[in-house]
Scaffold this motif. Structure first.
Motif, short mmCIF file in Angstrom:
data_model
loop_
_atom_site.label_atom_id
_atom_site.label_comp_id
_atom_site.label_asym_id
_atom_site.label_seq_id
_atom_site.Cartn_x
_atom_site.Cartn_y
_atom_site.Cartn_z
N ASN A 51 -6.48 -2.48 -2.06
CA ASN A 51 -6.14 -1.20 -2.71
C ASN A 51 -5.35 -0.30 -1.78
N ASN A 52 -5.71 -0.29 -0.49
CA ASN A 52 -4.97 0.54 0.47
C ASN A 52 -3.53 0.06 0.61
N LYS A 53 -3.33 -1.26 0.65
CA LYS A 53 -1.97 -1.80 0.77
C LYS A 53 -1.14 -1.45 -0.46
N ALA A 54 -1.74 -1.54 -1.65
CA ALA A 54 -1.03 -1.19 -2.88
C ALA A 54 -0.69 0.30 -2.91
N THR A 55 -1.63 1.12 -2.48
CA THR A 55 -1.38 2.57 -2.44
C THR A 55 -0.28 2.91 -1.45
N GLU A 56 -0.31 2.26 -0.30
CA GLU A 56 0.74 2.46 0.71
C GLU A 56 2.11 2.07 0.14
N PHE A 57 2.17 0.93 -0.55
CA PHE A 57 3.42 0.44 -1.13
C PHE A 57 3.95 1.41 -2.17
N ILE A 58 3.08 1.88 -3.08
CA ILE A 58 3.54 2.75 -4.15
C ILE A 58 3.89 4.14 -3.62
N THR A 59 3.25 4.57 -2.54
CA THR A 59 3.58 5.87 -1.94
C THR A 59 5.00 5.83 -1.37
N VAL A 60 5.34 4.77 -0.68
CA VAL A 60 6.70 4.62 -0.13
C VAL A 60 7.71 4.56 -1.27
N TYR A 61 7.39 3.78 -2.31
CA TYR A 61 8.30 3.67 -3.46
C TYR A 61 8.50 5.03 -4.12
N LEU A 69 4.40 7.34 -9.68
CA LEU A 69 3.62 6.20 -10.15
C LEU A 69 2.31 6.13 -9.38
N HIS A 70 1.32 5.49 -9.98
CA HIS A 70 0.05 5.30 -9.28
C HIS A 70 -0.53 3.92 -9.61
N THR A 71 -1.40 3.46 -8.76
CA THR A 71 -2.00 2.13 -8.94
C THR A 71 -3.37 2.24 -9.59
N VAL A 72 -3.78 1.15 -10.19
CA VAL A 72 -5.11 1.02 -10.77
C VAL A 72 -5.91 0.15 -9.82
N GLU A 73 -7.14 0.55 -9.50
CA GLU A 73 -7.94 -0.22 -8.55
C GLU A 73 -8.13 -1.64 -9.01
N CYS A 83 -8.40 -12.41 4.61
CA CYS A 83 -7.06 -12.74 5.07
C CYS A 83 -6.99 -12.64 6.59
N LEU A 84 -6.34 -13.63 7.22
CA LEU A 84 -6.22 -13.65 8.68
C LEU A 84 -4.92 -13.02 9.17
N VAL A 85 -3.99 -12.78 8.28
CA VAL A 85 -2.71 -12.17 8.64
C VAL A 85 -2.55 -10.88 7.83
N PRO A 86 -1.62 -10.01 8.21
CA PRO A 86 -1.43 -8.78 7.43
C PRO A 86 -1.03 -9.08 5.98
N LEU A 87 -1.56 -8.29 5.08
CA LEU A 87 -1.23 -8.45 3.66
C LEU A 87 0.21 -8.04 3.40
N LYS A 88 0.83 -8.67 2.40
CA LYS A 88 2.19 -8.32 1.99
C LYS A 88 2.14 -7.76 0.58
N ALA A 89 3.05 -6.84 0.30
CA ALA A 89 3.11 -6.23 -1.03
C ALA A 89 4.54 -6.27 -1.54
N TRP A 123 -3.32 -16.78 -1.21
CA TRP A 123 -3.68 -16.16 -2.48
C TRP A 123 -2.85 -14.93 -2.71
N ASP A 124 -2.78 -14.52 -3.97
CA ASP A 124 -2.18 -13.23 -4.31
C ASP A 124 -2.95 -12.66 -5.49
N ILE A 125 -2.88 -11.37 -5.59
CA ILE A 125 -3.58 -10.66 -6.67
C ILE A 125 -2.69 -9.53 -7.15
N ASP A 126 -2.70 -9.31 -8.45
CA ASP A 126 -1.86 -8.27 -9.04
C ASP A 126 -2.60 -6.95 -9.11
N VAL A 127 -1.87 -5.89 -8.78
CA VAL A 127 -2.39 -4.53 -8.89
C VAL A 127 -1.54 -3.82 -9.93
#
Length: 141
Positions: A51-61, A69-73, A83-89, A123-127
């Motif tokens: 959720n934090n990564k999605a919020t960070e992405f949408i804030t920059v956008y 725009l805002h995200t839904v949890e 995840c062992l590596v940083p998440l990508k959005a 894996w990936d998940i949609d927000v």
């Protein structure tokens, strides 16, 4: 006779309540080679970094495109290994009901390398993303 039926219903209800807890403690998250428990997202921290990564992405956008725009949890019911590596959005065009309803854009949060090699290495998940009126996003600039 009624007491027997009532007892059956009570046992069935207790079983329905207890099964998810038993499954959470099952061997699905134990590596059979090392008996090491594989860390998964649990319900308390549930998807906080997603959720934090999605919020960070949408804030920059929003700042770059002057939108609101805002995200839904994210639904915390999914099994996702840590995840062992940083998440990508990034933006993803998602079909709705097999393409019968017009598509919408969602933020796809992905992990390229997770702790669990057996089940879901990647894996990936949609927000979901909504505009000011609460509607899905059907176009992005």
């Amino acid at each position: 006779m009624k007491k027997i039926h009532l007892l059956k219903y009570i046992i069935a209800i207790l079983a329905v309540i207890a099964i998810p807890f038993a499954m959470a403690e099952s061997s699905d998250n134990v590596d059979s080679n090392t008996t090491e428990v594989i860390p998964v997202y649990n319900s308390r921290t549930e998807f906080l970094d997603i959720n934090n990564k999605a919020t960070e992405f949408i804030t920059v956008y929003n700042k770059e495109h002057h939108t609101n725009l805002h995200t839904v949890e994210v639904n915390g019911k999914y099994y996702l290994p840590r995840c062992l590596v940083p998440l990508k959005a990034g933006w993803k065009k998602a079909e709705v009901h097999g393409g019968k309803i017009p598509f919408r854009y969602v933020i796809s949060i992905s992990c390229e390398k997770s702790k669990d090699d057996r089940y879901r290495k990647k894996w990936d998940i949609d927000v979901y993303v909504r505009n000011e009126q609460g509607n899905s996003i059907q176009s992005i600039d």
